[in-house]
Design an enzyme around this catalytic site. Sequence first.
Site, PDB file in Angstrom:
ATOM      1  N   ASP A 197       3.789  -7.728   1.456  1.00 32.66           N
ATOM      2  CA  ASP A 197       5.017  -7.005   1.789  1.00 32.66           C
ATOM      3  C   ASP A 197       5.107  -6.840   3.294  1.00 32.66           C
ATOM      4  OD1 ASP A 197       4.222  -3.952   2.599  1.00 32.66           O
ATOM      5  OD2 ASP A 197       2.817  -4.778   1.142  1.00 32.66           O
ATOM      6  N   SER A 198       6.342  -6.833   3.815  1.00 30.72           N
ATOM      7  CA  SER A 198       6.608  -6.617   5.231  1.00 30.72           C
ATOM      8  C   SER A 198       5.832  -7.617   6.085  1.00 30.72           C
ATOM      9  CB  SER A 198       6.282  -5.164   5.599  1.00 30.72           C
ATOM     10  OG  SER A 198       6.800  -4.841   6.867  1.00 30.72           O
ATOM     11  N   ALA A 199       4.976  -7.149   7.020  1.00 34.08           N
ATOM     12  CA  ALA A 199       4.179  -8.075   7.818  1.00 34.08           C
ATOM     13  C   ALA A 199       3.249  -8.894   6.924  1.00 34.08           C
ATOM     14  CB  ALA A 199       3.363  -7.305   8.850  1.00 34.08           C
ATOM     15  N   ILE A 217       7.776  -9.582  -0.434  1.00 29.35           N
ATOM     16  CA  ILE A 217       8.470  -8.308  -0.622  1.00 29.35           C
ATOM     17  C   ILE A 217       8.874  -7.769   0.740  1.00 29.35           C
ATOM     18  CG2 ILE A 217       8.322  -5.971  -1.562  1.00 29.35           C
ATOM     19  CD1 ILE A 217       6.139  -6.988  -3.470  1.00 29.35           C
ATOM     20  N   HIS A 219      13.222  -0.168   3.377  1.00 33.00           N
ATOM     21  CA  HIS A 219      12.035  -1.005   3.547  1.00 33.00           C
ATOM     22  C   HIS A 219      10.815  -0.419   2.836  1.00 33.00           C
ATOM     23  CE1 HIS A 219       9.850  -4.206   5.561  1.00 33.00           C
ATOM     24  NE2 HIS A 219       8.996  -3.339   6.096  1.00 33.00           N
TER      25      HIS A 219
END
Length: 315
Positions: free
Chosen positions: A161-163, A191, A288
């Site tokens: 997820d994210s980074a 994600i 987010h």
Amino acid sequence: MDSSSKSDAIAFEFPPYLRIYKDGRAERAQEVEFIPPSTTTRTGVSSKDVVIEPETGLSARFYLPKVKDRQFKLPLLIYFHGGGFCTESAFSPLYHPYVESLVAEAKVVAISVNYRRAPEQPVPMCYEDSWISLKWVASQSKKEAWLKDYVDFTRVFIAGDSAGANIAHNIAVRTGCSALKGLKINGLVLIHPHFAGVEPFKSEVGNFGVKIAGKLWRAVCPLTTGLDDPFVNPDKDPNFSRLGCKRVLVCIAEKDIFRDRGQFYCENLRKSGWDGMVECMEAEGENHVFHLYSPTCQKARELMKCVVSFINTSE
């Protein structure tokens, strides 16, 4: 300006987590709490920590679901946590419960990689650590007990997820460009992926959060060529179409600053010449990584169900 004031000059702040000074020093407000591995009564999931590379301290956490019949081997999920490349860990109160729940729901063996973080280890070190971890998993397929006894190495998924989703994508591309033996990557789950670009896209125009994310990228990756760096802008990567799997799930959130980039990723992947199928799932009204902070809300349950279904659907 005297030398002491020069040393105190701030290059970038990522409140409330991190401050980076112009002389290269990093100041963290607090270290992430360490949650020890365990066997959880509620889920039946067991976890343990392993050291992948003793020289650097690169490590990971293994998860094993409650297994009723050891005759049938399980898919393997390799997970990369988020945190802007510079915060969080695989052992934190945010990520340990999430991966544990995912393992319980999907009935998979998982390994959550604790890659080294920027700015102490600037990007692209996280990609190198993650690649070393992938190769370690392949090398341990007949040695590490939880891999040898429980994993079907023809059903391997990479997720984040994210980074961490950014890292997962880059590792999937590298897999497609390399002769990595012992693993077949069936699918990629991204994600709320952290992607960017020089030219603002749709809702990015004038968005303050997007500007901060751009500054964060330059802070964690000092040698970057900018926001069109292929590491953070897949559309600029000449190897984009060589993604090393045949199925991709991209999960976006309506109020996420990275929402349009995630959708753009799907569109460009379909047009790239990549020979596979990409799905996009959107959580309306959410922000987010909302699912990490509100794991029991309806939208988080829907997101979990979507990811589990993707992993458990045969190719």
